[in-house]
Design a protein around this motif. Structure first.
Motif, short mmCIF file in Angstrom:
data_model
loop_
_atom_site.label_atom_id
_atom_site.label_comp_id
_atom_site.label_asym_id
_atom_site.label_seq_id
_atom_site.Cartn_x
_atom_site.Cartn_y
_atom_site.Cartn_z
N ILE A 1 2.14 -1.13 -5.61
CA ILE A 1 3.52 0.25 -5.24
C ILE A 1 2.57 0.83 -3.83
CG2 ILE A 1 5.03 1.75 -5.35
CD1 ILE A 1 4.98 1.93 -7.82
N ASN A 2 3.47 0.67 -2.51
CA ASN A 2 2.71 1.58 -1.26
C ASN A 2 3.72 1.70 -0.09
OD1 ASN A 2 2.90 -2.12 -1.17
ND2 ASN A 2 2.53 -1.03 1.00
N ILE A 3 3.65 2.71 0.06
CA ILE A 3 4.50 3.11 0.91
C ILE A 3 3.77 2.38 2.94
CG2 ILE A 3 4.36 5.02 3.55
CD1 ILE A 3 4.78 5.75 0.37
N GLU A 4 4.49 1.58 3.35
CA GLU A 4 4.42 0.43 4.46
C GLU A 4 5.14 1.01 5.44
OE1 GLU A 4 5.69 -3.53 3.53
OE2 GLU A 4 7.37 -3.58 4.78
N LYS B 1 -2.34 10.67 -5.90
CA LYS B 1 -2.13 12.39 -6.58
C LYS B 1 -1.74 13.31 -4.95
CE LYS B 1 -5.23 11.85 -10.02
NZ LYS B 1 -6.42 12.01 -10.44
N ASP B 2 -0.85 12.44 -3.93
CA ASP B 2 -0.75 12.74 -3.01
C ASP B 2 0.77 13.31 -2.28
OD1 ASP B 2 0.34 10.29 -2.55
OD2 ASP B 2 -1.42 9.74 -1.83
N MET B 3 1.93 13.92 -1.74
CA MET B 3 2.69 13.50 -1.14
C MET B 3 3.33 12.47 -1.06
SD MET B 3 2.07 14.13 3.13
CE MET B 3 2.31 12.28 3.83
N PHE B 4 3.26 10.82 -1.15
CA PHE B 4 3.95 10.25 -1.44
C PHE B 4 4.61 9.48 -2.68
CE2 PHE B 4 1.43 9.16 2.59
CZ PHE B 4 2.06 9.16 3.22
N LEU C 1 -4.21 7.56 -8.63
CA LEU C 1 -5.88 7.42 -7.87
C LEU C 1 -5.71 8.72 -6.97
CD1 LEU C 1 -3.58 4.22 -6.02
CD2 LEU C 1 -5.58 4.09 -7.80
N ASP C 2 -6.14 9.24 -6.03
CA ASP C 2 -6.17 10.09 -5.00
C ASP C 2 -5.32 9.93 -4.10
OD1 ASP C 2 -8.35 11.71 -5.99
OD2 ASP C 2 -9.64 11.02 -5.41
N ASN C 3 -5.33 8.58 -3.46
CA ASN C 3 -4.43 8.47 -2.30
C ASN C 3 -3.43 7.15 -2.83
OD1 ASN C 3 -5.07 10.40 -0.29
ND2 ASN C 3 -6.74 9.53 -0.49
#
Length: 195
Positions: free
Chosen positions: A30-33, A85-88, A110-112
């Motif tokens: 899963i990622n932010i694209e 563990k970020d804003m996403f 993950l941290d990011n």
């Protein structure tokens, strides 16, 4: 990939076919694209370009895209993945919730979150910049896999390192395993048939 899966889902649903496997456990990225429209390639330097409605950020990744497609086909989908563990994380949870897919097994390991930026032009050419962060150094915790896949009809470990523990456990339990195989169609020559 998104348009291919969407079209496949429409064709299968439109043709009256139903998915055979009802419970699918999928382990995938899963990622932010972020997609960015560009005038042309190569990109000529300019300190700023105004691309009104030409920049968009969404939840993506093979894990997200395939789980959404399987859910559209009528399957009960469980996704195993690693998140940041970020804003996403709340954004990811919300997108899965809209699709009716639980993120109970998406672990904040993950941290990011991994991210990608895709530059594309009006001719369809694109350049993908993918930052997987440290996800390739992580494994999905084996002790959390067995109970999730116990009643699965099929397990889909995608092409990402953390899914290896899922594939090993699925094999040990004798589960049907399917996986994505990345293929570059640019250099693929298909055989022709004559009638």
């Amino acid at each position: 990939l998104k348009s291919f899966i969407t079209n496949l889902c429409r064709q299968l649903k439109g043709g009256g076919m139903e998915i055979i496997m009802k419970k699918i456990v999928l382990a995938g990225l899963i990622n932010i694209e972020t997609t960015v429209a560009v005038g042309a390639f190569p990109i000529e330097y300019s300190p700023i370009d105004y691309r009104f409605f030409g920049v968009e950020s969404t939840v993506s990744g093979v894990g997200y895209n395939l789980s959404k497609a399987m859910k559209t086909l009528g399957a009960d989908v469980e996704i195993l993945s690693l998140a940041g563990k970020d804003m996403f994380k709340p954004i990811i949870d919300n997108e899965f919730k809209k699709e009716g897919i639980s993120t109970e097994h998406v672990i904040e390991e993950l941290d990011n979150i991994p991210q990608s930026v895709i530059l594309y032009d009006s001719e369809g050419k694109r350049k993908i910049n993918l930052d997987l962060k440290d996800i390739q150094d992580k494994a999905y915790p084996t002790e959390k896999v067995s109970h999730v896949i116990a009643d699965a009809d099929v397990v889909i470990p995608c092409n990402i390192n953390f899914a290896r523990s899922v594939m090993r456990e699925a094999k040990k339990l004798g589960k049907l395993i399917a996986t994505d195989v990345p293929v570059s169609y640019t250099h693929l020559t298909l055989p022709t048939t004559s009638r």
